[in-house]
Every structure is written in structure tokens, then in C-alpha cells.
Design a protein around this motif. Structure first.
Motif, PDB file in Angstrom:
ATOM      1  N   HIS A 181      -4.720 -12.369 -10.233  1.00  0.00           N
ATOM      2  CA  HIS A 181      -5.565 -11.295  -9.691  1.00  0.00           C
ATOM      3  C   HIS A 181      -6.797 -11.165 -10.561  1.00  0.00           C
ATOM      4  O   HIS A 181      -6.711 -11.250 -11.800  1.00  0.00           O
ATOM      5  CB  HIS A 181      -4.817  -9.965  -9.651  1.00  0.00           C
ATOM      6  N   ILE A 182      -7.910 -10.935  -9.892  1.00  0.00           N
ATOM      7  CA  ILE A 182      -9.184 -10.794 -10.608  1.00  0.00           C
ATOM      8  C   ILE A 182      -9.191  -9.447 -11.344  1.00  0.00           C
ATOM      9  O   ILE A 182      -9.564  -9.359 -12.505  1.00  0.00           O
ATOM     10  CB  ILE A 182     -10.348 -10.879  -9.590  1.00  0.00           C
ATOM     11  N   SER A 183      -8.761  -8.404 -10.630  1.00  0.00           N
ATOM     12  CA  SER A 183      -8.750  -7.063 -11.231  1.00  0.00           C
ATOM     13  C   SER A 183      -7.389  -6.801 -11.891  1.00  0.00           C
ATOM     14  O   SER A 183      -6.421  -7.537 -11.640  1.00  0.00           O
ATOM     15  CB  SER A 183      -8.999  -6.016 -10.135  1.00  0.00           C
ATOM     16  N   GLY A 224      -4.354 -11.797  -2.546  1.00  0.00           N
ATOM     17  CA  GLY A 224      -5.057 -10.574  -2.134  1.00  0.00           C
ATOM     18  C   GLY A 224      -4.039  -9.492  -1.803  1.00  0.00           C
ATOM     19  O   GLY A 224      -3.004  -9.357  -2.464  1.00  0.00           O
ATOM     20  N   ALA A 225      -4.311  -8.733  -0.742  1.00  0.00           N
ATOM     21  CA  ALA A 225      -3.440  -7.605  -0.395  1.00  0.00           C
ATOM     22  C   ALA A 225      -2.055  -8.051   0.081  1.00  0.00           C
ATOM     23  O   ALA A 225      -1.093  -7.278   0.010  1.00  0.00           O
ATOM     24  CB  ALA A 225      -4.113  -6.748   0.668  1.00  0.00           C
ATOM     25  N   ASN A 284      -4.046 -16.397  -5.395  1.00  0.00           N
ATOM     26  CA  ASN A 284      -4.438 -14.994  -5.322  1.00  0.00           C
ATOM     27  C   ASN A 284      -4.228 -14.592  -3.870  1.00  0.00           C
ATOM     28  O   ASN A 284      -5.053 -14.890  -3.001  1.00  0.00           O
ATOM     29  CB  ASN A 284      -5.901 -14.802  -5.739  1.00  0.00           C
ATOM     30  N   ARG A 292     -18.272  -8.438  -2.141  1.00  0.00           N
ATOM     31  CA  ARG A 292     -17.257  -7.395  -1.969  1.00  0.00           C
ATOM     32  C   ARG A 292     -17.054  -6.601  -3.265  1.00  0.00           C
ATOM     33  O   ARG A 292     -16.738  -7.175  -4.309  1.00  0.00           O
ATOM     34  CB  ARG A 292     -15.950  -8.094  -1.589  1.00  0.00           C
ATOM     35  N   ARG A 321      -0.779  -0.977  -5.491  1.00  0.00           N
ATOM     36  CA  ARG A 321      -1.101  -2.324  -6.000  1.00  0.00           C
ATOM     37  C   ARG A 321      -0.201  -2.726  -7.181  1.00  0.00           C
ATOM     38  O   ARG A 321      -0.232  -3.840  -7.657  1.00  0.00           O
ATOM     39  CB  ARG A 321      -2.566  -2.396  -6.448  1.00  0.00           C
ATOM     40  N   VAL A 369      -4.459  -4.994 -11.536  1.00  0.00           N
ATOM     41  CA  VAL A 369      -3.852  -4.224 -10.442  1.00  0.00           C
ATOM     42  C   VAL A 369      -3.008  -3.042 -10.943  1.00  0.00           C
ATOM     43  O   VAL A 369      -2.707  -2.129 -10.178  1.00  0.00           O
ATOM     44  CB  VAL A 369      -3.026  -5.132  -9.492  1.00  0.00           C
ATOM     45  N   HIS A 404       1.132  -7.520  -2.062  1.00  0.00           N
ATOM     46  CA  HIS A 404       1.910  -6.275  -2.133  1.00  0.00           C
ATOM     47  C   HIS A 404       2.829  -6.071  -0.927  1.00  0.00           C
ATOM     48  O   HIS A 404       3.599  -5.125  -0.892  1.00  0.00           O
ATOM     49  CB  HIS A 404       0.942  -5.089  -2.247  1.00  0.00           C
TER      50      HIS A 404
HETATM   51  C1  DQA Z   1      -6.681  -8.744  -5.827  1.00  0.00           C
HETATM   52  C2  DQA Z   1      -5.980  -7.404  -5.993  1.00  0.00           C
HETATM   53  C3  DQA Z   1      -5.355  -6.971  -4.685  1.00  0.00           C
HETATM   54  O1  DQA Z   1      -4.705  -5.726  -4.838  1.00  0.00           O
HETATM   55  C4  DQA Z   1      -6.421  -6.822  -3.617  1.00  0.00           C
HETATM   56  O2  DQA Z   1      -5.835  -6.486  -2.386  1.00  0.00           O
HETATM   57  C5  DQA Z   1      -7.270  -8.043  -3.500  1.00  0.00           C
HETATM   58  C6  DQA Z   1      -7.696  -8.717  -4.717  1.00  0.00           C
HETATM   59  C7  DQA Z   1      -7.406  -9.159  -7.125  1.00  0.00           C
HETATM   60  O3  DQA Z   1      -7.722 -10.336  -7.228  1.00  0.00           O
HETATM   61  O4  DQA Z   1      -7.672  -8.343  -7.991  1.00  0.00           O
HETATM   62  O5  DQA Z   1      -7.677  -8.434  -2.414  1.00  0.00           O
HETATM   63  O6  DQA Z   1      -5.713  -9.722  -5.560  1.00  0.00           O
END
Ligand code: DQA
Length: 178
Positions: A136-138, A112-113, A110, A56, A147, A140, A116
Motif C-alpha cells: 500500500h502506498i499510504s 486497492g480497496a 496493491n 487521485r 482500511r 492504511v 479490505h
Molecule cells: C491503497 C489503500 C487502500 O485502502 C485504498 O482503497 C487504495 C489504495 C494504498 O495504496 O494506499 O485504493 O491500497
């Protein structure tokens, strides 16, 4: 008993006291300065779409699969039991949080979405005894505006984000400090 002997006894007594105090001070500071891996049982819980890690959007989430990363992580922290769970379903994440949130030493989440949007996750984390670290990996804060808001952050011990998969590694280290 001569005056000389008494003097020597006093000198020895003082030296021993100084040594004890010095040891106490050194021990105390080392406790704060040096990070040590604790024997802990932790679980990483990943939310929606994180089963696709490695495939992904690799420019954002990297090209390593969670399976490969998990083996590396477990090797790095041999004293930690690191369990793993992933689901794309909000209710299943809540079930797993409730199942582990009273017996584990730490939860690394984590969401994910759902991060939020989910009041249900916020309420769930608030009900647990186990500390939860939001991961979070990224970064945000460096992405879309939607985000930037985390629904779950107020219930978590803290948030680690933006370090790629190493965000999970840093969360283990953070749990070791609690
Ligand atoms: C995430 C950041 C979220 O905004 C996104 O919806 C994800 C991954 C991250 O790990 O950076 O699914 O949680």
C-alpha cells in the motif's frame, strides 16, 4: 627429511587450514548481511483507481504517475524484469494473478480497496505458487478504521505500506531476499 622440514610442513598446513576456515566464515556472513539484487521476473499488479496515480488525492498518493515511477524503478533494478498490470475489475485481477502466479518469481499486489473486502482475491492468492507481497502506498493503519483490516494479508508473504511509491521498491527488495 629433517625435523625442520616436517615442522615447516606442519606450520604451512595449519596456516592453509586457518585461511580456508576464515574464508568460509566471511562468505557465510556476507551472504546474510549484504542485500543483492537477484535476477527476477516480477509483476506489479495494481487494483481499482490506481490508474489515477498522480491525479487521485495527491496529498495521500503523491503526484507522480505510475508510468514515470515505473521507468525509475526499472532503471534502479536493471537485473529485474518488472512487468505491470492494472485493472479496476476484481475478476480481471484474479485472471492476471492466476496467469502469472505459477511462472513469475514474485508478485507485488496493491489490491486497492479490494484489499479490505475480497475473499475471492484471498482464495486466489492462496492457490498460487509465486510469493505475493501486499503493498500500500499510504499507511492504511493511519486512516479510516475500515482500511485497517486486510482480507488478503493472511495469504501474502508480507505487507509493505506507508512509504509512498517506494513501498513498491521495498517489495522488490523483499522479494530479492526470499
Ligand atoms: C491503497 C489503500 C487502500 O485502502 C485504498 O482503497 C487504495 C489504495 C494504498 O495504496 O494506499 O485504493 O491500497
Amino acid at each position: 627429511v629433517t625435523a625442520d622440514n616436517i615442522l615447516w610442513i606442519l606450520v604451512c598446513f595449519h596456516l592453509i587450514s586457518y585461511f580456508c576456515i576464515l574464508q568460509f566464515i566471511c562468505k557465510d556472513t556476507s551472504k546474510n548481511d549484504i542485500w543483492e539484487e537477484r535476477d527476477m521476473k516480477v509483476i506489479i499488479i495494481n487494483g481499482p483507481n490506481l490508474n489515477l496515480l498522480g491525479v487521485r488525492e495527491p496529498e495521500i498518493y503523491g503526484s507522480l504517475s505510475m508510468d514515470t515511477f515505473l521507468s525509475q524503478l526499472r532503471e534502479s533494478y536493471p537485473n529485474c524484469t518488472i512487468d505491470y498490470y492494472q485493472s479496476n475489475v476484481e475478476g480481471e485481477l484474479i485472471n492476471k494473478l492466476q496467469e502469472t502466479g505459477f511462472s513469475y518469481d514474485g508478485i507485488i499486489l496493491n489490491a486497492g480497496a479490494y484489499t479490505h473486502t475480497s475473499i475471492a482475491l484471498l482464495d486466489c492468492i492462496r492457490s498460487l505458487q509465486t510469493p505475493v507481497i501486499e503493498v500500500h502506498i499510504s499507511n492504511v493503519n493511519d486512516r479510516e478504521d475500515f482500511r485497517r483490516h486486510s482480507m488478503i494479508a493472511p495469504a501474502c508473504k508480507g505487507t509493505i505500506q506507508g512509504f509512498g511509491l517506494n513501498s513498491y521498491r521495498l517489495a522488490i527488495e523483499a522479494l530479492s531476499l526470499l
